[in-house]
Scaffold this active site. Structure first.
Site, short mmCIF file in Angstrom:
data_model
loop_
_atom_site.label_atom_id
_atom_site.label_comp_id
_atom_site.label_asym_id
_atom_site.label_seq_id
_atom_site.Cartn_x
_atom_site.Cartn_y
_atom_site.Cartn_z
N LYS A 161 -3.12 -12.40 -2.21
CA LYS A 161 -4.27 -13.26 -2.49
C LYS A 161 -3.84 -14.58 -3.11
O LYS A 161 -3.13 -15.33 -2.47
CB LYS A 161 -5.26 -12.48 -3.38
CG LYS A 161 -5.56 -11.07 -2.87
CD LYS A 161 -6.21 -11.13 -1.50
CE LYS A 161 -6.71 -9.82 -0.92
NZ LYS A 161 -5.81 -8.74 -0.70
N ASP A 188 -5.61 -5.00 -13.08
CA ASP A 188 -5.47 -5.67 -11.79
C ASP A 188 -5.97 -7.11 -11.99
O ASP A 188 -7.17 -7.34 -12.14
CB ASP A 188 -6.29 -4.91 -10.74
CG ASP A 188 -6.21 -5.53 -9.35
OD1 ASP A 188 -5.92 -6.74 -9.25
OD2 ASP A 188 -6.47 -4.81 -8.36
N ARG A 194 17.07 -2.44 -0.98
CA ARG A 194 15.94 -1.68 -1.54
C ARG A 194 16.02 -1.69 -3.06
O ARG A 194 15.01 -1.74 -3.76
CB ARG A 194 15.92 -0.24 -1.00
CG ARG A 194 14.86 0.63 -1.68
CD ARG A 194 14.40 1.85 -0.87
NE ARG A 194 15.45 2.50 -0.13
CZ ARG A 194 16.41 3.26 -0.69
NH1 ARG A 194 16.45 3.46 -1.99
NH2 ARG A 194 17.33 3.83 0.07
N TYR A 226 -11.64 -2.60 -6.02
CA TYR A 226 -11.38 -2.83 -4.60
C TYR A 226 -11.46 -1.47 -3.88
O TYR A 226 -10.94 -0.47 -4.38
CB TYR A 226 -9.99 -3.47 -4.42
CG TYR A 226 -9.53 -3.44 -3.00
CD1 TYR A 226 -10.29 -4.02 -1.98
CD2 TYR A 226 -8.33 -2.83 -2.63
CE1 TYR A 226 -9.88 -3.98 -0.66
CE2 TYR A 226 -7.91 -2.79 -1.32
CZ TYR A 226 -8.69 -3.37 -0.33
OH TYR A 226 -8.27 -3.32 0.97
O1 P1T Z 1 -4.28 -5.62 0.36
P1 P1T Z 1 -3.24 -5.37 -0.69
O2 P1T Z 1 -2.26 -6.46 -0.86
O3 P1T Z 1 -2.60 -4.01 -0.55
O4 P1T Z 1 -4.01 -5.36 -2.12
C1 P1T Z 1 -5.00 -4.42 -2.45
C2 P1T Z 1 -5.95 -5.01 -3.45
C3 P1T Z 1 -5.81 -4.68 -4.78
N1 P1T Z 1 -6.62 -5.20 -5.73
C4 P1T Z 1 -7.59 -6.08 -5.41
C5 P1T Z 1 -8.45 -6.64 -6.49
C6 P1T Z 1 -7.76 -6.47 -4.08
O5 P1T Z 1 -8.73 -7.36 -3.81
C7 P1T Z 1 -6.94 -5.92 -3.07
C8 P1T Z 1 -7.12 -6.27 -1.64
N2 P1T Z 1 -8.39 -6.77 -1.32
C9 P1T Z 1 -8.85 -7.13 -0.08
C10 P1T Z 1 -8.12 -7.03 1.03
C11 P1T Z 1 -10.22 -7.66 -0.06
O6 P1T Z 1 -10.62 -8.33 0.91
O7 P1T Z 1 -10.95 -7.41 -1.03
#
Ligand code: P1T
Length: 387
Positions: free
Chosen positions: A202, A177, A53, A105
């Protein structure tokens, strides 16, 4: 052992940045250290690793790569993008205030309004292009500015340099972000931001096979504070998933090049289609933020394209999404395969309908994550689905 190659150019850094061969075996790729704990020769005497961790060598390899490609000094890898965002928010105290972009998001918006608002943190959502309005929202309690650029799903842009300057004057942390742009196109730390956040699920991972998040900072004390928060609360990335993201990063530059080429072609195709109303893509000169995009995104405009229908009808968007054959109807983005999404019913359903309407997430809005297939096949798929 390989020397530190962080002075090299971006494409070289995606492969070598912060990496070294495994010291115990000479393995060229970092082994997946699938272990929770590490031997101590005497209490408190160990190799630098004691419990996964706190740190794990496979995660360290990824974290060093993250720091390298974003030009930071410290990278941290999390169990999801939202866990990374959560770590930043956990550094705030009741009474603190956050100024955030008005298009985010859906899950980020949900965390801010349905988790942290209850801890008495106040959020102001604003279009960051209205810099006067943005400035007017600062109070003595403002501790954080949070921006997505381009935004999900409306592809709005925020001028990172201009916002960084204001945040610096006000002595407030500024987080970007950078999920949609990736460091291939834009490096916010170089433009004055304090924190870069990623949903590494992503483009960094790039193959739709892992959920992961990242924070990268330049300031070492801030890096230490965020690492302490992560360590003390626990949302770290496991070694197997760290390996997958690291592997993805090695082809980030190649994939992004094709995402940008295909994104541009798809956006131009949609822009000339008789059934399509608005196309949201920063690489179109009709895009309201084209000038900011040209200034701060280098080498292209990414693979995310959103659009609406001339009819304005939700049914037309749904019919189109059901007709697609090469694009897959699914949440998420940034993988090699093309995906399509209906924000109002899927990724942004957690934003109240009234708020969605106010910011422009209409029921006929479709978001495409344009992959790295042949552009001709993608456009043929859109053509047969747009009827
Ligand atoms: O899904 P996660 O890895 O927890 O990430 C969240 C997140 C944060 N910032 C942006 C710009 C994002 O697009 C996302 C996650 N987005 C999707 C799952 C989507 O389909 O838009």
């Amino acid at each position: 052992m390989k020397e530190n190659l962080n002075y090299m150019k971006f494409n070289t850094k995606t492969i070598h940045g912060g990496q070294h061969h495994d010291p115990s075996t000479g393995a060229v790729m970092p082994p997946v250290y699938q272990t929770s704990t590490f031997v101590q020769t005497s209490p408190g005497v160990h190799s630098g690793y004691e419990y996964s961790r706190a740190a794990n060598p496979t995660r360290t390899a990824l974290e060093n790569a993250l720091a390298s490609i974003e030009n930071g000094t410290r990278g941290l890898a999390f169990s999801s993008g939202l866990a990374a965002t959560d770590c930043v928010l956990k550094t705030l105290k009741p009474g603190d205030e956050v100024i955030a972009m008005d298009d985010l998001y859906g899950g980020t918006y949900r965390m801010f309004t349905r988790i942290y608002q209850d801890y008495e943190i106040k959020f102001h959502f604003v279009d960051m292009n209205d810099l006067e309005k943005f400035k007017s929202l600062f109070t003595e309690n403002t501790k954080l500015v949070w921006v997505e650029t381009p935004t999900n799903p409306l592809m709005k842009l925020a001028d990172i340099e201009a916002i960084a300057k204001i945040a610096k004057e006000k002595k407030v942390l500024f987080a970007v972000d950078n999920t949609f742009a990736t460091p291939y196109l834009q490096r916010p730390l170089d433009m004055g931001a304090d924190i870069v956040m990623h949903s590494a699920t992503k483009y960094l991972g790039g193959h739709s096979d892992v959920i992961a998040g990242a924070l990268i900072v330049k300031d070492e004390a801030l890096g230490e504070k965020l690492h302490f928060t992560q360590f003390a609360t626990g949302a770290t990335l496991g070694p197997q998933d760290s390996y997958l993201v690291l592997r993805g990063i090695k082809t980030l530059h190649l994939r992004m090049q094709r995402h940008c080429e295909n994104g541009q072609k798809v956006a131009e195709y949609l822009n000339s289609h008789s059934l399509v109303d608005k196309v949201f893509y920063p690489g179109l000169d009709s895009h309201p933020f084209y000038n900011i995009a040209k200034k701060q995104m280098k080498g292209g405009f990414g693979g995310m394209v959103s659009f609406t229908f001339k009819s304005g009808k939700k049914e037309d968007a749904i019919k189109f999404l059901e007709n697609l054959k090469v694009f897959t109807l699914a949440e998420s983005l940034g993988g090699v395969e093309s995906l399509a999404n209906h924000p109002a019913l899927m990724t942004h359903a957690s934003i109240p309908e009234e708020k969605r309407k106010e910011i422009g997430i209409s029921d006929d809005l479709v978001r495409l994550s344009v992959g790295v297939e042949d552009a001709e096949d993608l456009i043929a798929d859109l053509e047969q689905a747009l009827v």
